[in-house]
Scaffold this active site. Structure first.
Site, PDB file in Angstrom:
ATOM      1  N   LYS A 189       0.905  -0.973   0.075  1.00  0.00           N
ATOM      2  CA  LYS A 189       0.003   0.270   0.113  1.00  0.00           C
ATOM      3  C   LYS A 189       0.824   1.284  -0.012  1.00  0.00           C
ATOM      4  O   LYS A 189       0.947   2.043   0.906  1.00  0.00           O
ATOM      5  CB  LYS A 189      -0.860  -0.007   1.318  1.00  0.00           C
ATOM      6  N   ASP A 245      -1.577 -12.332   5.271  1.00  0.00           N
ATOM      7  CA  ASP A 245      -2.725 -13.177   6.037  1.00  0.00           C
ATOM      8  C   ASP A 245      -4.025 -12.968   5.363  1.00  0.00           C
ATOM      9  O   ASP A 245      -4.616 -13.992   5.274  1.00  0.00           O
ATOM     10  CB  ASP A 245      -2.690 -12.559   7.418  1.00  0.00           C
ATOM     11  N   ASP A 249      -6.174 -16.009   2.700  1.00  0.00           N
ATOM     12  CA  ASP A 249      -7.478 -16.486   3.075  1.00  0.00           C
ATOM     13  C   ASP A 249      -8.466 -16.404   1.801  1.00  0.00           C
ATOM     14  O   ASP A 249      -9.207 -17.190   1.510  1.00  0.00           O
ATOM     15  CB  ASP A 249      -8.087 -15.929   4.228  1.00  0.00           C
TER      16      ASP A 249
HETATM   17  C1  IPM Z   1      -2.456 -17.625   9.965  1.00  0.00           C
HETATM   18  C2  IPM Z   1      -3.364 -17.611  11.031  1.00  0.00           C
HETATM   19  C3  IPM Z   1      -2.637 -16.741  12.268  1.00  0.00           C
HETATM   20  C4  IPM Z   1      -2.089 -15.602  11.583  1.00  0.00           C
HETATM   21  C5  IPM Z   1      -3.346 -16.710  13.428  1.00  0.00           C
HETATM   22  C6  IPM Z   1      -3.943 -17.814  13.931  1.00  0.00           C
HETATM   23  C7  IPM Z   1      -2.544 -15.792  14.420  1.00  0.00           C
HETATM   24  O1  IPM Z   1      -4.592 -16.649  10.536  1.00  0.00           O
HETATM   25  O2  IPM Z   1      -1.617 -18.704  10.234  1.00  0.00           O
HETATM   26  O3  IPM Z   1      -2.817 -17.225   8.806  1.00  0.00           O
HETATM   27  O4  IPM Z   1      -2.985 -14.542  11.757  1.00  0.00           O
HETATM   28  O5  IPM Z   1      -0.999 -15.620  11.259  1.00  0.00           O
HETATM   29 MN    MN Z   2      -4.764 -16.285   8.707  1.00  0.00          MN
END
Ligand code: IPM
Ligand code: MN
Length: 370
Positions: A189, A245, A249
């Site tokens: 960013k 992170d 996801d």
């Molecule tokens: C991941 C998880 C972790 C993170 C959490 C559980 C702390 O979401 O490994 O992606 O945010 O890194």
């Molecule tokens: Mn994560």
């Protein structure tokens, strides 16, 4: 080959998915003539309940003495819903990453044709999707200074990066890109954040040392959109901790099930392998969790040991279960198999395939007829 593996089951579905990886690793060890030994350690909510600490000294010591760590999942709703909890399960994982210097988290994203219908994206957008996210794992806002005023009305989380932290993970990503389709995308960013501008300067300078890698730069908000509209454009994605992170996801749903995706965290010494899914407490103990994210993480562990044929044998077994619909409920809500059964099938496939060198159904034992 002899390898000492630290096993941290963690919370929720962690123990049951990890158990399937151990089955698979044992089948590989038998068939390929290796010795894998396992030492279990506690971490997360289970550890807080048993010892008061999210990462006991003993677990850290076990990890440090091992060749690799296989980790399940972390987190429990009783902590998520209690912002005033003094000790949180996730602290154990963050501390372990920091203590072991696991500065790079590697998350491969690919899709399986037989699962295209499960993806929120249309089949044509999934064609050719094969990228790998390099997420910086021990810096940034995750590890910056935190403050909360006494009256609890004002809080801060600092996002800090040192040049050296950026250089080491970027170098790894460039080297990886060189072995793949030679394209690297830095997600940041830089139109707003000083740390992002530091990342950009460093990556721009490093790009000169890797002239065959083409580099592009993308703001994280645009990247979040591009992952949906044109995911096939990515090859190696490099980004800082928090953005990594979030986008990993997001990217994980492309394949159709979050339960499928593995990851490796590497750095200074021992490396750690874990599925990217969370602890999914609603499914814990029900024999419905998808073990493939963990099993594919074990395959990444085998790659890390230099056991490439063994890693490929695991991936082949996984592909075989997917194409023959020996899958858990997340993939097929009507005709499905339990976590344990999928683990047994994978282990059987590896054993029989290796013995008979033909991976057809007929060569498998009764566990296919569940
Ligand atoms: C991941 C998880 C972790 C993170 C959490 C559980 C702390 O979401 O490994 O992606 O945010 O890194
Ligand atoms: Mn994560």
């Amino acid at each position: 080959m002899e390898k000492k593996i630290a096993v941290i089951n963690g919370d929720g579905i962690g123990p049951e998915v990890t158990a399937q990886s151990i089955k698979v690793l044992n089948a590989i060890a038998e068939e390929f003539g290796h010795q894998f030994s396992y030492t279990h350690g506690l971490m997360g909510a289970v550890s807080i309940d048993a010892t008061g600490s999210a990462l006991p000294e003993e677990t850290l010591a076990i990890c440090k003495e091992s060749d690799a760590i296989l980790f399940g999942a972390i987190g429990h709703p009783k902590f998520d819903n209690d912002p005033s909890a003094k000790v949180r399960p996730e602290q154990g994982l963050l501390q372990l990453r920091k203590e072991l210097g696991l500065f790079a988290n590697i998350r491969p994203i690919n899709t399986y044709r037989s699962l295209h219908h499960l993806s929120p994206l249309k089949s044509k957008q999934l064609e050719g999707v094969d990228f790998i996210i390099f997420r910086e794992l021990t810096g940034g806002i995750y590890f910056g200074k935190r403050t909360l005023t006494e009256d609890k009305t004002y809080a801060t989380d600092e996002c800090a990066y040192h040049e050296l932290e950026i250089v080491r993970v970027s170098k790894m990503a460039f080297q990886y890109a060189q072995k793949r389709r030679k394209k690297l995308t830095l997600i940041d960013k830089a139109n707003v954040l000083e740390t992002s501008r530091l990342w950009r300067r460093i990556v721009q300078a490093m790009a000169m040392q890797f002239p065959e890698v083409s580099v592009d730069y993308m703001f994280v908000d645009n990247a979040a959109m591009q992952i949906i509209v044109n995911p096939a454009q990515f090859d190696v994605v490099l980004t800082e901790n928090m953005f990594g992170d979030i986008i990993s996801d997001e990217a994980s749903v492309l394949s159709g099930s979050l339960g499928l995706l593995p990851s490796a965290s590497v750095g200074k010494a021992v490396a750690m392998f874990e599925p990217i899914h969370g602890s999914y407490p609603q499914a814990a103990g029900k024999d419905i969790a998808n073990p493939l994210g963990s099993v594919l993480s074990a395959a990444m562990m085998l790659d890390h040991f230099g056991l490439v044929a063994e890693a490929n044998a695991v991936r082949e077994a996984v592909n075989w279960t997917l194409t023959h619909a020996f899958v858990t409920k997340d993939i097929d809500p009507i005709n499905n198999y339990g976590t344990e059964a999928v683990g047994d099938l994978l282990a059987d496939y590896i054993r029989k395939k290796h013995e008979t060198n033909e991976g057809n159904n007929a060569s498998l034992n009764a566990s296919t007829i569940i």
